[in-house]
Write a protein that holds these residues in place. Sequence first.
Motif, PDB file in Angstrom:
ATOM      1  N   LEU A 163       0.789  -1.219   0.000  1.00 54.18           N
ATOM      2  CA  LEU A 163       0.000   0.000   0.000  1.00 54.18           C
ATOM      3  C   LEU A 163       0.827   1.278   0.000  1.00 54.18           C
ATOM      4  CD1 LEU A 163      -2.694  -0.986   2.657  1.00 54.18           C
ATOM      5  CD2 LEU A 163      -2.853  -1.170   0.184  1.00 54.18           C
ATOM      6  N   PHE A 164       2.138   1.172   0.224  1.00 56.73           N
ATOM      7  CA  PHE A 164       2.867   2.399   0.501  1.00 56.73           C
ATOM      8  C   PHE A 164       2.845   3.353  -0.678  1.00 56.73           C
ATOM      9  CE2 PHE A 164       6.246   0.335  -1.825  1.00 56.73           C
ATOM     10  CZ  PHE A 164       6.984   1.375  -2.361  1.00 56.73           C
ATOM     11  N   ASP A 165       2.736   2.852  -1.918  1.00 62.16           N
ATOM     12  CA  ASP A 165       2.744   3.744  -3.067  1.00 62.16           C
ATOM     13  C   ASP A 165       1.368   3.876  -3.717  1.00 62.16           C
ATOM     14  OD1 ASP A 165       2.459   1.279  -4.213  1.00 62.16           O
ATOM     15  OD2 ASP A 165       4.155   1.445  -5.589  1.00 62.16           O
ATOM     16  N   ARG A 166       0.336   3.440  -3.030  1.00 56.72           N
ATOM     17  CA  ARG A 166      -1.003   3.506  -3.621  1.00 56.72           C
ATOM     18  C   ARG A 166      -1.630   4.886  -3.436  1.00 56.72           C
ATOM     19  NH1 ARG A 166      -3.275  -1.394  -4.997  1.00 56.72           N
ATOM     20  NH2 ARG A 166      -1.615  -2.878  -5.313  1.00 56.72           N
ATOM     21  N   ASN A 167      -2.436   5.265  -4.401  1.00 56.38           N
ATOM     22  CA  ASN A 167      -3.207   6.493  -4.294  1.00 56.38           C
ATOM     23  C   ASN A 167      -4.482   6.197  -3.520  1.00 56.38           C
ATOM     24  OD1 ASN A 167      -1.642   8.434  -5.673  1.00 56.38           O
ATOM     25  ND2 ASN A 167      -2.171   7.492  -7.618  1.00 56.38           N
ATOM     26  N   ILE A 168      -4.384   6.180  -2.222  1.00 58.73           N
ATOM     27  CA  ILE A 168      -5.535   5.907  -1.381  1.00 58.73           C
ATOM     28  C   ILE A 168      -6.166   7.239  -0.988  1.00 58.73           C
ATOM     29  CG2 ILE A 168      -6.300   4.961   0.832  1.00 58.73           C
ATOM     30  CD1 ILE A 168      -3.997   2.957   0.615  1.00 58.73           C
ATOM     31  N   PHE A 169      -7.391   7.445  -1.401  1.00 61.25           N
ATOM     32  CA  PHE A 169      -8.112   8.635  -0.960  1.00 61.25           C
ATOM     33  C   PHE A 169      -9.577   8.277  -0.805  1.00 61.25           C
ATOM     34  CE2 PHE A 169      -9.192   8.619  -5.282  1.00 61.25           C
ATOM     35  CZ  PHE A 169     -10.026   9.677  -5.644  1.00 61.25           C
ATOM     36  N   PHE A 170     -10.193   8.845   0.216  1.00 63.48           N
ATOM     37  CA  PHE A 170     -11.501   8.390   0.685  1.00 63.48           C
ATOM     38  C   PHE A 170     -12.302   9.621   1.083  1.00 63.48           C
ATOM     39  CE2 PHE A 170     -13.645   6.013   4.440  1.00 63.48           C
ATOM     40  CZ  PHE A 170     -14.784   5.771   3.676  1.00 63.48           C
ATOM     41  N   GLU A 171     -13.404   9.853   0.391  1.00 63.55           N
ATOM     42  CA  GLU A 171     -14.187  11.067   0.630  1.00 63.55           C
ATOM     43  C   GLU A 171     -15.110  10.921   1.843  1.00 63.55           C
ATOM     44  OE1 GLU A 171     -17.004  14.278  -1.752  1.00 63.55           O
ATOM     45  OE2 GLU A 171     -16.747  12.252  -2.567  1.00 63.55           O
TER      46      GLU A 171
END
Length: 551
Positions: free
Chosen positions: A407-415
């Motif tokens: 997960l370290f390079d994932r584009n994790i974004f959560f509205e």
Amino acid sequence: AGFNQNFVRTVDSSNVAAGTLTITNPINTAPTTIEIDPEMAAEVAWLTRRIIFEAELDGPSQLHGGHLIIYFTPGIAQRLEGVEIRSFGQQGNHGRYPIHFHMSGNVRGSVVRKNVIRSSKQRCVIIHGSNEVMVEDNVTYDTVGHCYGVEDGAETDNTFQGNLGVYNKRPSRGIGGTDSQASIFWITNTKNHFIGNVAVGIIGYWFELNREVGGLSATLPENKGIRPLYLPLYTFDNNTGHSCRTGIQTYGPGWFNSDDKVFEGLKSYRNNQGFFMHGTANLKIQNGFFADNGISLTSYGNQIKPNIIASSTFIGIPERYRGTKCASGMTGIHFGLESLKTQIHIHDTFFSGFGNMTAGCQTNGVALRQGGDSNHLRPPHVMPIVSNLTFDTNMVYAFDIKLASKLFDRNIFFEDPDGGMNPSGNPGFFINGIPSDHMTIFLENGACSVFPGSSYAQFCENICLRKLVVWGAHKMVVKSDNDPTKIIAIERNVFSNRYWHNNIELILPAGNFNVDFIDPESGQIVIPGDDDITYSFGTAPHCTSHISSES
């Protein structure tokens, strides 16, 4: 409490008017009553009946008891009611169970009701190649392997209602299959009815739905082409799984049916894992209750259509224990990265008790946790779709990201569209905070900060973000038109899915941006042809000032 924490006592006397029992050897730890907690009260069941079938265990071992089989009686209604069955079942021998309907076809009107099965050596009530049996108000205690179940995956229109199963064990002699994992309710065909049952065991309810019918049923012409993995659900209402290793699971191999199916009023509490949902499609949990589980619900690697949690309650530490028990490590919903078609939806749901109120607790729990992913997943991936989530006063424990090498390079974004997860009440986005430069480079300094109670998530308040996915580019340099100092170079296999290297993902705020494409060998700017580069935007967020193709 674990599934092996149960007590058997002899009743000395009873007072019907007062609703009390007097027992020998009082229980030192008082059980939870309906008055104390109506949602999580302990079950009390009579374990004796006036009519007793008891095996003497005079076979080759203490695992060889009696068995009762209703064998090939198509069209004839059978009735077994009010009997106590002790030490039945012959461990290691197929078809030797305490109560067994065997290849009887349609036996409409058959009833198995108000019986007790104790000290079973192998299974409990098994419906095998038989349909339209009512299994109601039975009690099982101290059994081995799967308990109540339909065996081959062809059995339909049976009803399991108001049954209680407590304390099952793994067999020491197997008959193949999956008895070694031992569920109280073993469901191999969903065209049956499960209503108001209670399971306390290793696995409470296991939907083991295979791609084809097994056993003797597979030899019958009418069962050709039946694929349990894809069948619709008849009824699964008001069932409870508690004090189990896993309360309920829909995995092994999963459940791919695309028709609507609803688990109404499901209760899952005091389990290590409340609900393990994997390889599953289009399941809705409505009016569910989850409490005091290690992880209340795990959802990842699902199929075809999204699963939905609606109008449900997730509790970490129940209120009466909040001064004495830590929420450390507890998770409400644990989810992976999924595609838009398969990611879980969560609506109108309440979270409580995940923050620690007890002195000395080292870490807190968390209501929603992103952790792990599906290695086979082709991007773009999305986070859960949420609306109308509410929290107790400890909403600072609303969301976290589990650190993992994947997960370290994932584009994790959560509205958080309505600010319901943010103590200030303002909307915004959670993002992956390790590292975060590639997600914050185009934001104002200080726009995002570590979210209180979170280990690896940041929150960007009053910011509107959207994903851009570009295919065909090897390297891009992206620059803000509004502030030329905000610039980032991104290569194809960085900040995107590490298992598929054919795209570049960007998370961008509102604004205008200039993109240069770079040749990987010469390092020079190139102008690709129309067929060389394609792009798409992720689903539009709830906030309105987001990037678009005109940006």
